[in-house]
Design a protein around this motif. Structure first.
Motif, mmCIF file in Angstrom:
data_model
loop_
_atom_site.group_PDB
_atom_site.id
_atom_site.type_symbol
_atom_site.label_atom_id
_atom_site.label_comp_id
_atom_site.label_asym_id
_atom_site.label_seq_id
_atom_site.Cartn_x
_atom_site.Cartn_y
_atom_site.Cartn_z
ATOM 1 N N ALA A 286 0.891 -1.036 -0.043
ATOM 2 C CA ALA A 286 0.054 -0.074 -0.018
ATOM 3 C C ALA A 286 0.787 1.343 -0.247
ATOM 4 N N ALA A 287 2.136 1.094 0.873
ATOM 5 C CA ALA A 287 2.841 2.232 0.795
ATOM 6 C C ALA A 287 3.628 2.448 -0.470
ATOM 7 N N ALA A 288 4.177 1.389 -1.117
ATOM 8 C CA ALA A 288 4.914 1.387 -2.509
ATOM 9 C C ALA A 288 3.730 1.996 -3.580
ATOM 10 N N LEU A 289 2.498 1.478 -3.798
ATOM 11 C CA LEU A 289 1.704 2.000 -4.415
ATOM 12 C C LEU A 289 1.071 3.418 -4.311
ATOM 13 N N GLY A 290 1.140 4.134 -3.116
ATOM 14 C CA GLY A 290 0.716 5.081 -2.740
ATOM 15 C C GLY A 290 1.735 6.164 -3.224
ATOM 16 N N ILE A 291 2.972 5.840 -3.041
ATOM 17 C CA ILE A 291 4.124 6.611 -3.466
ATOM 18 C C ILE A 291 3.989 6.839 -5.076
ATOM 19 N N LEU A 292 3.879 5.753 -5.734
ATOM 20 C CA LEU A 292 3.861 5.742 -7.179
ATOM 21 C C LEU A 292 2.785 6.561 -7.829
ATOM 22 N N HIS A 293 1.485 6.380 -7.036
ATOM 23 C CA HIS A 293 0.264 7.056 -7.319
ATOM 24 C C HIS A 293 0.628 8.746 -7.034
ATOM 25 N N GLY A 294 1.360 9.125 -6.065
ATOM 26 C CA GLY A 294 1.847 10.732 -5.744
ATOM 27 C C GLY A 294 2.828 11.113 -6.757
ATOM 28 N N LEU A 295 3.444 10.323 -7.588
ATOM 29 C CA LEU A 295 4.477 10.797 -8.384
ATOM 30 C C LEU A 295 3.496 11.408 -9.606
ATOM 31 N N GLY A 296 2.463 10.742 -9.874
ATOM 32 C CA GLY A 296 1.606 11.420 -10.722
ATOM 33 C C GLY A 296 1.833 10.823 -12.376
ATOM 34 N N GLY A 297 1.315 11.255 -13.307
ATOM 35 C CA GLY A 297 1.741 10.745 -14.798
ATOM 36 C C GLY A 297 1.383 9.334 -14.705
ATOM 37 N N GLY A 298 2.353 8.643 -15.681
ATOM 38 C CA GLY A 298 2.124 7.207 -15.792
ATOM 39 C C GLY A 298 2.285 6.481 -14.617
ATOM 40 N N TRP A 299 3.096 6.970 -13.870
ATOM 41 C CA TRP A 299 3.234 6.292 -12.514
ATOM 42 C C TRP A 299 1.763 5.850 -11.705
ATOM 43 N N ARG A 300 0.905 7.136 -11.921
ATOM 44 C CA ARG A 300 -0.151 6.891 -11.148
ATOM 45 C C ARG A 300 -1.101 5.824 -11.760
ATOM 46 N N LEU A 301 -0.858 5.596 -13.268
ATOM 47 C CA LEU A 301 -1.723 4.493 -13.914
ATOM 48 C C LEU A 301 -1.017 3.006 -13.263
ATOM 49 N N MET A 302 0.335 2.948 -13.163
ATOM 50 C CA MET A 302 0.920 1.916 -12.722
ATOM 51 C C MET A 302 0.335 1.470 -11.391
ATOM 52 N N ALA A 303 0.212 2.438 -10.543
ATOM 53 C CA ALA A 303 -0.268 2.244 -9.237
ATOM 54 C C ALA A 303 -1.609 1.679 -9.144
ATOM 55 N N ARG A 304 -2.644 2.445 -10.171
ATOM 56 C CA ARG A 304 -4.086 1.967 -10.262
ATOM 57 C C ARG A 304 -3.953 0.492 -10.647
#
Length: 135
Positions: free
Chosen positions: A74-92
């Motif tokens: 959950a922390a790792a995905l939250g961090i990716l989400h916070g980076l925005g852009g394509g990283w937000r898609l990876m988190a989702r």
């Protein structure tokens, strides 16, 4: 995750963790994230404040945001989400995987991270330019 600043607590002697922090720094153009090693006084104080265990051998990155603490996948995905852009898609996409499976894989990597990626004798020190983002 909101646009408010967040704090990432990481294992300061783990090469994988240090690489992840440097990855976040490179991709965090907005400067949302601050950092503290789990072994540091600031990291230990934040763990106690959020009523999280303070193990001698950390096993998870911790994301602190909006008064909440997130660990493991959950922390790792939250961090990716916070980076925005394509990283937000990876988190989702990652959030589509059941949390039990995500955390099992996370814990497997955490268990062997020193063997696979190595460890340092001391916590990584930020450059003078980055020092303001570290607690």
């Amino acid at each position: 995750m909101s646009d408010a600043s967040a704090t990432i607590l990481f294992d300061g002697v783990c090469n994988l963790c240090n690489g992840f922090v440097q990855f976040v720094i490179r991709h965090d153009a907005a400067g949302r994230f601050r950092f503290a090693a789990l072994q540091s006084e600031a990291g230990q104080a934040l763990l106690r404040h959020h009523q999280l265990p303070t193990p001698s051998e950390p096993d998870s990155v911790v994301l602190l945001i909006g008064g909440q603490a997130y660990t493991h996948s959950a922390a790792a995905l939250g961090i990716l989400h916070g980076l925005g852009g394509g990283w937000r898609l990876m988190a989702r996409l990652g959030q589509g995987v059941p949390s039990g499976l995500r955390d099992a894989v996370y814990r497997l990597i955490a268990r062997y991270r020193y063997r696979w990626f190595g460890r340092q004798d001391a916590c990584w020190l930020p450059t003078p330019e980055l020092r303001a983002r570290f607690l």
